[in-house]
Design a protein around this motif. Structure first.
Motif, PDB file in Angstrom:
ATOM      1  N   THR A  77      -2.490  12.843 -13.425  1.00 52.44           N
ATOM      2  CA  THR A  77      -2.243  11.722 -12.532  1.00 52.44           C
ATOM      3  C   THR A  77      -3.335  11.643 -11.473  1.00 52.44           C
ATOM      4  O   THR A  77      -3.670  12.644 -10.844  1.00 52.44           O
ATOM      5  CB  THR A  77      -0.878  11.902 -11.829  1.00 52.44           C
ATOM      6  N   LEU A  79      -4.572  10.755  -7.881  1.00 53.09           N
ATOM      7  CA  LEU A  79      -3.962  10.673  -6.560  1.00 53.09           C
ATOM      8  C   LEU A  79      -4.986  10.156  -5.554  1.00 53.09           C
ATOM      9  O   LEU A  79      -6.136  10.566  -5.587  1.00 53.09           O
ATOM     10  CB  LEU A  79      -3.496  12.062  -6.083  1.00 53.09           C
ATOM     11  N   THR A  80      -4.536   9.311  -4.659  1.00 55.92           N
ATOM     12  CA  THR A  80      -5.380   8.967  -3.520  1.00 55.92           C
ATOM     13  C   THR A  80      -5.281  10.122  -2.525  1.00 55.92           C
ATOM     14  O   THR A  80      -4.401  10.994  -2.646  1.00 55.92           O
ATOM     15  CB  THR A  80      -4.883   7.681  -2.832  1.00 55.92           C
ATOM     16  N   THR A  81      -6.142  10.118  -1.545  1.00 63.48           N
ATOM     17  CA  THR A  81      -6.080  11.155  -0.523  1.00 63.48           C
ATOM     18  C   THR A  81      -4.746  11.074   0.220  1.00 63.48           C
ATOM     19  O   THR A  81      -4.132  12.102   0.513  1.00 63.48           O
ATOM     20  CB  THR A  81      -7.269  11.017   0.444  1.00 63.48           C
ATOM     21  N   GLN A  82      -4.291   9.867   0.513  1.00 69.75           N
ATOM     22  CA  GLN A  82      -2.990   9.705   1.186  1.00 69.75           C
ATOM     23  C   GLN A  82      -1.856  10.256   0.328  1.00 69.75           C
ATOM     24  O   GLN A  82      -0.937  10.898   0.835  1.00 69.75           O
ATOM     25  CB  GLN A  82      -2.738   8.224   1.503  1.00 69.75           C
ATOM     26  N   ALA A  83      -1.913   9.998  -0.976  1.00 68.44           N
ATOM     27  CA  ALA A  83      -0.868  10.502  -1.877  1.00 68.44           C
ATOM     28  C   ALA A  83      -0.909  12.030  -1.941  1.00 68.44           C
ATOM     29  O   ALA A  83       0.145  12.680  -2.007  1.00 68.44           O
ATOM     30  CB  ALA A  83      -1.023   9.908  -3.273  1.00 68.44           C
ATOM     31  N   GLU A  86       0.819  13.297   1.126  1.00 70.90           N
ATOM     32  CA  GLU A  86       2.273  13.232   0.957  1.00 70.90           C
ATOM     33  C   GLU A  86       2.765  14.348   0.042  1.00 70.90           C
ATOM     34  O   GLU A  86       3.803  14.962   0.293  1.00 70.90           O
ATOM     35  CB  GLU A  86       2.677  11.872   0.398  1.00 70.90           C
ATOM     36  N   GLN A  87       2.011  14.617  -1.008  1.00 73.83           N
ATOM     37  CA  GLN A  87       2.365  15.697  -1.929  1.00 73.83           C
ATOM     38  C   GLN A  87       2.351  17.032  -1.201  1.00 73.83           C
ATOM     39  O   GLN A  87       3.267  17.835  -1.340  1.00 73.83           O
ATOM     40  CB  GLN A  87       1.382  15.724  -3.097  1.00 73.83           C
TER      41      GLN A  87
END
Length: 155
Positions: A77, A79-83, A86-87
């Motif tokens: 998957t 992922l953006t840096t923001q995602a 959140e992870q």
């Protein structure tokens, strides 16, 4: 909580080790990042299956008991840096150690990859192994800085 980067490979070039060390020392005590390097299996006349199996055994030997296993995989998957931030926040709330696994030149054994808790990719590009390690720790630091409200990340 501890983040463990497990990387199949040999010694990193000085520039990559220096960059990795620079980011590793920036993390706060409550979020330690360690790295374990496991030896790449020598090719010889071995089959790919045998090589990947031997590397899997070495990886499993260094994984902390009960940790969340996240593999870096070109089919994982995106992922953006923001995602990722959140992870990381979610992992910290779970308070379970997380092992991020970077495979060797031939990748990871398919069964090990499939059994991981999560599969993520750093890029659609093929990256040199040393650069992948540096990119991973930089993005983990950036994710932490976002969650901490630190000005390192700007939007």
């Amino acid at each position: 909580m501890k983040l463990l980067i497990v990387a199949v490979g040999q010694r990193m070039p000085d520039w990559a080790q220096s960059a990795y060390d620079d980011y590793a020392k920036r993390f706060p005590p409550e979020l330690r990042v360690d790295i374990k390097t496991v030896k790449t299996e020598t090719r010889g006349s071995k089959t790919l299956e045998t090589l990947l199996s031997a590397e899997r055994d070495r990886i499993q030997a260094v994984l902390p008991r009960g940790c969340r296993v996240v593999v870096l995989d070109e089919r994982g998957t995106a992922l953006t840096t923001q995602a990722l931030a959140e992870q990381l926040r979610g992992w910290q709330l779970e308070a379970i150690d997380v092992a991020l696994v970077i495979g060797g030149p031939d990748g990871l054994e398919p069964a090990f990859r499939a059994a991981a808790h999560q599969r993520i990719r750093l890029s659609d590009l093929t990256l040199p192994h040393a650069l992948a390690r540096v990119l991973l720790i930089e993005q983990l630091y950036r994710a932490w800085s976002i969650n901490a409200g630190h000005p390192y990340h700007r939007e």
